[in-house]
Design a protein around this motif. Structure first.
Motif, PDB file in Angstrom:
ATOM      1  N   CYS A 198      36.379 -66.543  61.829  1.00  0.00           N
ATOM      2  CA  CYS A 198      37.653 -66.189  61.201  1.00  0.00           C
ATOM      3  C   CYS A 198      37.617 -64.757  60.682  1.00  0.00           C
ATOM      4  O   CYS A 198      38.541 -63.960  60.936  1.00  0.00           O
ATOM      5  CB  CYS A 198      37.965 -67.170  60.076  1.00  0.00           C
ATOM      6  N   ARG A 199      36.566 -64.398  59.958  1.00  0.00           N
ATOM      7  CA  ARG A 199      36.441 -63.045  59.423  1.00  0.00           C
ATOM      8  C   ARG A 199      36.329 -62.011  60.548  1.00  0.00           C
ATOM      9  O   ARG A 199      36.876 -60.911  60.452  1.00  0.00           O
ATOM     10  CB  ARG A 199      35.208 -62.947  58.526  1.00  0.00           C
ATOM     11  N   GLU A 200      35.639 -62.392  61.615  1.00  0.00           N
ATOM     12  CA  GLU A 200      35.498 -61.496  62.749  1.00  0.00           C
ATOM     13  C   GLU A 200      36.853 -61.227  63.399  1.00  0.00           C
ATOM     14  O   GLU A 200      37.183 -60.082  63.732  1.00  0.00           O
ATOM     15  CB  GLU A 200      34.536 -62.118  63.765  1.00  0.00           C
ATOM     16  N   LYS A 201      37.640 -62.265  63.569  1.00  0.00           N
ATOM     17  CA  LYS A 201      38.972 -62.115  64.176  1.00  0.00           C
ATOM     18  C   LYS A 201      39.879 -61.252  63.308  1.00  0.00           C
ATOM     19  O   LYS A 201      40.686 -60.456  63.818  1.00  0.00           O
ATOM     20  CB  LYS A 201      39.603 -63.495  64.381  1.00  0.00           C
ATOM     21  N   GLN A 202      39.742 -61.373  61.983  1.00  0.00           N
ATOM     22  CA  GLN A 202      40.566 -60.605  61.060  1.00  0.00           C
ATOM     23  C   GLN A 202      40.071 -59.172  60.883  1.00  0.00           C
ATOM     24  O   GLN A 202      40.721 -58.373  60.198  1.00  0.00           O
ATOM     25  CB  GLN A 202      40.610 -61.302  59.696  1.00  0.00           C
ATOM     26  N   GLY A 203      38.927 -58.861  61.500  1.00  0.00           N
ATOM     27  CA  GLY A 203      38.358 -57.524  61.355  1.00  0.00           C
ATOM     28  C   GLY A 203      37.768 -57.273  59.990  1.00  0.00           C
ATOM     29  O   GLY A 203      37.640 -56.109  59.559  1.00  0.00           O
ATOM     30  N   ARG A 204      37.390 -58.348  59.309  1.00  0.00           N
ATOM     31  CA  ARG A 204      36.866 -58.232  57.940  1.00  0.00           C
ATOM     32  C   ARG A 204      35.395 -58.593  57.841  1.00  0.00           C
ATOM     33  O   ARG A 204      34.874 -58.831  56.755  1.00  0.00           O
ATOM     34  CB  ARG A 204      37.682 -59.130  57.007  1.00  0.00           C
ATOM     35  N   LEU A 205      34.720 -58.636  58.990  1.00  0.00           N
ATOM     36  CA  LEU A 205      33.312 -59.009  59.002  1.00  0.00           C
ATOM     37  C   LEU A 205      32.457 -57.757  59.165  1.00  0.00           C
ATOM     38  O   LEU A 205      32.469 -57.113  60.215  1.00  0.00           O
ATOM     39  CB  LEU A 205      33.031 -59.992  60.145  1.00  0.00           C
ATOM     40  N   THR A 206      31.733 -57.410  58.120  1.00  0.00           N
ATOM     41  CA  THR A 206      30.852 -56.246  58.146  1.00  0.00           C
ATOM     42  C   THR A 206      29.408 -56.718  58.192  1.00  0.00           C
ATOM     43  O   THR A 206      28.943 -57.411  57.278  1.00  0.00           O
ATOM     44  CB  THR A 206      31.061 -55.357  56.906  1.00  0.00           C
ATOM     45  N   LEU A 207      28.718 -56.357  59.264  1.00  0.00           N
ATOM     46  CA  LEU A 207      27.344 -56.812  59.450  1.00  0.00           C
ATOM     47  C   LEU A 207      26.425 -55.609  59.573  1.00  0.00           C
ATOM     48  O   LEU A 207      26.530 -54.830  60.526  1.00  0.00           O
ATOM     49  CB  LEU A 207      27.241 -57.678  60.714  1.00  0.00           C
ATOM     50  N   ARG A 208      25.540 -55.459  58.604  1.00  0.00           N
ATOM     51  CA  ARG A 208      24.562 -54.374  58.636  1.00  0.00           C
ATOM     52  C   ARG A 208      23.214 -54.944  59.051  1.00  0.00           C
ATOM     53  O   ARG A 208      22.729 -55.910  58.464  1.00  0.00           O
ATOM     54  CB  ARG A 208      24.461 -53.707  57.262  1.00  0.00           C
ATOM     55  N   THR A 209      22.623 -54.324  60.054  1.00  0.00           N
ATOM     56  CA  THR A 209      21.371 -54.840  60.619  1.00  0.00           C
ATOM     57  C   THR A 209      20.284 -54.974  59.555  1.00  0.00           C
ATOM     58  O   THR A 209      19.569 -55.978  59.498  1.00  0.00           O
ATOM     59  CB  THR A 209      20.878 -53.916  61.746  1.00  0.00           C
ATOM     60  N   GLY A 210      20.165 -53.973  58.694  1.00  0.00           N
ATOM     61  CA  GLY A 210      19.139 -54.024  57.662  1.00  0.00           C
ATOM     62  C   GLY A 210      19.317 -55.204  56.726  1.00  0.00           C
ATOM     63  O   GLY A 210      18.345 -55.879  56.360  1.00  0.00           O
ATOM     64  N   PHE A 211      20.567 -55.453  56.341  1.00  0.00           N
ATOM     65  CA  PHE A 211      20.840 -56.574  55.444  1.00  0.00           C
ATOM     66  C   PHE A 211      20.546 -57.901  56.130  1.00  0.00           C
ATOM     67  O   PHE A 211      19.987 -58.817  55.521  1.00  0.00           O
ATOM     68  CB  PHE A 211      22.302 -56.521  54.997  1.00  0.00           C
ATOM     69  N   CYS A 212      20.923 -58.013  57.399  1.00  0.00           N
ATOM     70  CA  CYS A 212      20.678 -59.246  58.152  1.00  0.00           C
ATOM     71  C   CYS A 212      19.180 -59.513  58.297  1.00  0.00           C
ATOM     72  O   CYS A 212      18.722 -60.645  58.125  1.00  0.00           O
ATOM     73  CB  CYS A 212      21.315 -59.170  59.542  1.00  0.00           C
ATOM     74  N   LEU A 213      18.429 -58.457  58.603  1.00  0.00           N
ATOM     75  CA  LEU A 213      16.975 -58.600  58.725  1.00  0.00           C
ATOM     76  C   LEU A 213      16.337 -58.971  57.396  1.00  0.00           C
ATOM     77  O   LEU A 213      15.398 -59.767  57.340  1.00  0.00           O
ATOM     78  CB  LEU A 213      16.366 -57.297  59.252  1.00  0.00           C
ATOM     79  N   ALA A 214      16.867 -58.391  56.302  1.00  0.00           N
ATOM     80  CA  ALA A 214      16.348 -58.717  54.979  1.00  0.00           C
ATOM     81  C   ALA A 214      16.591 -60.182  54.637  1.00  0.00           C
ATOM     82  O   ALA A 214      15.704 -60.863  54.095  1.00  0.00           O
ATOM     83  CB  ALA A 214      16.994 -57.810  53.928  1.00  0.00           C
ATOM     84  N   ALA A 215      17.788 -60.681  54.961  1.00  0.00           N
ATOM     85  CA  ALA A 215      18.101 -62.088  54.710  1.00  0.00           C
ATOM     86  C   ALA A 215      17.203 -62.994  55.534  1.00  0.00           C
ATOM     87  O   ALA A 215      16.678 -64.006  55.034  1.00  0.00           O
ATOM     88  CB  ALA A 215      19.572 -62.357  55.036  1.00  0.00           C
ATOM     89  N   LEU A 216      17.006 -62.636  56.807  1.00  0.00           N
ATOM     90  CA  LEU A 216      16.140 -63.430  57.673  1.00  0.00           C
ATOM     91  C   LEU A 216      14.703 -63.446  57.167  1.00  0.00           C
ATOM     92  O   LEU A 216      14.070 -64.510  57.072  1.00  0.00           O
ATOM     93  CB  LEU A 216      16.202 -62.866  59.096  1.00  0.00           C
ATOM     94  N   SER A 217      14.188 -62.283  56.817  1.00  0.00           N
ATOM     95  CA  SER A 217      12.807 -62.186  56.325  1.00  0.00           C
ATOM     96  C   SER A 217      12.629 -62.950  55.024  1.00  0.00           C
ATOM     97  O   SER A 217      11.644 -63.688  54.841  1.00  0.00           O
ATOM     98  CB  SER A 217      12.425 -60.717  56.130  1.00  0.00           C
ATOM     99  N   ALA A 218      13.579 -62.781  54.107  1.00  0.00           N
ATOM    100  CA  ALA A 218      13.507 -63.502  52.828  1.00  0.00           C
ATOM    101  C   ALA A 218      13.579 -65.001  53.065  1.00  0.00           C
ATOM    102  O   ALA A 218      12.881 -65.783  52.383  1.00  0.00           O
ATOM    103  CB  ALA A 218      14.653 -63.061  51.919  1.00  0.00           C
ATOM    104  N   GLY A 219      14.386 -65.421  54.036  1.00  0.00           N
ATOM    105  CA  GLY A 219      14.506 -66.846  54.338  1.00  0.00           C
ATOM    106  C   GLY A 219      13.214 -67.437  54.843  1.00  0.00           C
ATOM    107  O   GLY A 219      12.830 -68.544  54.451  1.00  0.00           O
ATOM    108  N   VAL A 220      12.524 -66.698  55.714  1.00  0.00           N
ATOM    109  CA  VAL A 220      11.249 -67.186  56.254  1.00  0.00           C
ATOM    110  C   VAL A 220      10.216 -67.338  55.143  1.00  0.00           C
ATOM    111  O   VAL A 220       9.525 -68.356  55.025  1.00  0.00           O
ATOM    112  CB  VAL A 220      10.732 -66.226  57.349  1.00  0.00           C
ATOM    113  N   VAL A 221      10.119 -66.315  54.290  1.00  0.00           N
ATOM    114  CA  VAL A 221       9.145 -66.354  53.185  1.00  0.00           C
ATOM    115  C   VAL A 221       9.495 -67.470  52.204  1.00  0.00           C
ATOM    116  O   VAL A 221       8.622 -68.248  51.779  1.00  0.00           O
ATOM    117  CB  VAL A 221       9.093 -64.992  52.458  1.00  0.00           C
ATOM    118  N   LEU A 222      10.772 -67.561  51.837  1.00  0.00           N
ATOM    119  CA  LEU A 222      11.198 -68.604  50.899  1.00  0.00           C
ATOM    120  C   LEU A 222      10.946 -69.998  51.453  1.00  0.00           C
ATOM    121  O   LEU A 222      10.515 -70.897  50.724  1.00  0.00           O
ATOM    122  CB  LEU A 222      12.682 -68.446  50.584  1.00  0.00           C
ATOM    123  N   SER A 223      11.215 -70.202  52.741  1.00  0.00           N
ATOM    124  CA  SER A 223      10.992 -71.516  53.352  1.00  0.00           C
ATOM    125  C   SER A 223       9.529 -71.918  53.253  1.00  0.00           C
ATOM    126  O   SER A 223       9.207 -73.070  52.940  1.00  0.00           O
ATOM    127  CB  SER A 223      11.426 -71.496  54.827  1.00  0.00           C
TER     128      SER A 223
END
Length: 328
Positions: A198-223
């Motif tokens: 929905c956000r992508e269709k509305q043009g309101r989805l901002t995805l920064r690679t660094g932030f995505c990688l940080a979330a992924l890395s934090a998720g792996v460590v937290l898990s």
């Protein structure tokens, strides 16, 4: 019209192997850590399904719903037939077989209807929950209410974490089937995938690679930390971050992994791997027991890789047979 996302197919391929690692756990503490990290897999599958459901016509969603239902019912039948054959060969009485095939008596039907659980194929709850996701989402889409339900995402996930991982803090003990279900796992992640679309269709989805990688890395460590700290084997905060980070990365870099073996496996084989890996694990366990090799560390180490490889081969055979029949 959403285009093909190669990165999502790569993640689906990895998630399919992650599911195998959950059910064929490697030995020792490293095995438990890997199992904990692998908990991202099912949430990711729900996210992907919800993303590709957004904006689709009712007829399309209904076809997907029926397709998944057929796979679900067919797989349950096969698992129960396998269990019945196994019990028959062990020369158990009819009463003993019935008691083990339907261990919870009258609650079996209610567990199936409300929590998608079957005694001989408990891992297939995902397929039943996905059918419910499409069914409820179609009802919401007809009334154009799907975007209003996005507020349920944090509520349902918070309830999942509080009743599951946080049971020691709340003092409330609930059956696992309440948590590992459409209600608290399937639907919130399915809606989250729809929210991304929905956000992508509305043009309101901002995805920064660094932030995505940080979330992924934090998720792996937290898990890893959560599985050792809590001793709980369901959804973690880390699982949410891992699945969300992977999904966001795929939207930011859709061509990543194009033409790779993992992309092919994710696109063609992931569903069949999910359906049949437990059956193959049971076959392998029976074979290893017969030669007194099952309890060894070597066997436990090799099992995930053997089951994973066998699942790919079986999935390819099924897909070839299905496509041959489809276009005959």
């Amino acid at each position: 019209m959403k285009t093909k996302n190669d990165c999502l197919n790569v993640w689906k391929g990895i998630a399919a192997f992650a599911v195998v690692l959950i059910h064929c756990t490697l030995p020792g503490v490293p095995g438990e850590i890997i199992k904990g990290i692998a908990r991202f897999a099912v949430p990711l599958f729900f996210l992907i399904s919800g993303y590709f459901a957004y904006g689709r016509e009712d007829a399309v969603l209904r076809r997907r719903e029926i397709h998944i239902l057929r796979l679900y019912v067919g797989a349950v039948v096969v698992y129960y037939l396998w269990a019945a054959i196994r019990y028959f060969l062990s020369q158990r009485t009819f009463a003993q077989m019935g008691a083990e095939l339907f261990p919870e008596g009258g609650r079996t039907v209610s567990d199936l209807l409300f929590f998608n659980r079957t005694a001989m194929a408990p891992h297939l709850w995902f397929m039943g929950a996905l059918v419910y996701c499409y069914l409820f989402y179609r009802l919401l889409a007809r009334k154009r209410l799907e975007e209003r339900t996005y507020l349920l995402i944090p509520v349902l996930l918070a309830a999942n974490l509080l009743l599951g991982e946080g049971r020691g803090l709340t003092g409330i003990a609930v059956p696992v089937r309440w948590i590992r279900s459409f209600w608290l796992t399937g639907f919130p992640f399915f809606l989250w995938g729809s929210w991304f679309a929905c956000r992508e269709k509305q043009g309101r989805l901002t995805l920064r690679t660094g932030f995505c990688l940080a979330a992924l890395s934090a998720g792996v460590v937290l898990s890893a930390v959560e599985c050792l700290w809590s001793g709980y084997d369901e959804l973690y905060v880390g699982s949410i971050l891992t699945a969300g980070g992977m999904f966001a990365l795929a939207l930011a870099h859709p061509a990543f992994g194009k033409g790779s073996a993992l992309a092919r496996i994710g696109e063609r084989d992931s569903a069949q791997i999910y359906l049949w890996h437990m059956l193959l694990r049971n076959f392998a366990a029976l074979a290893f027991m017969m030669v007194r090799f099952y309890e060894t560390t070597i066997c436990q180490t090799l099992m995930p890789f053997l089951v994973g490889a066998a699942s790919i081969v079986l999935a390819e055979v099924i897909n070839v047979f299905y496509n041959t029949r489809r276009y005959r």
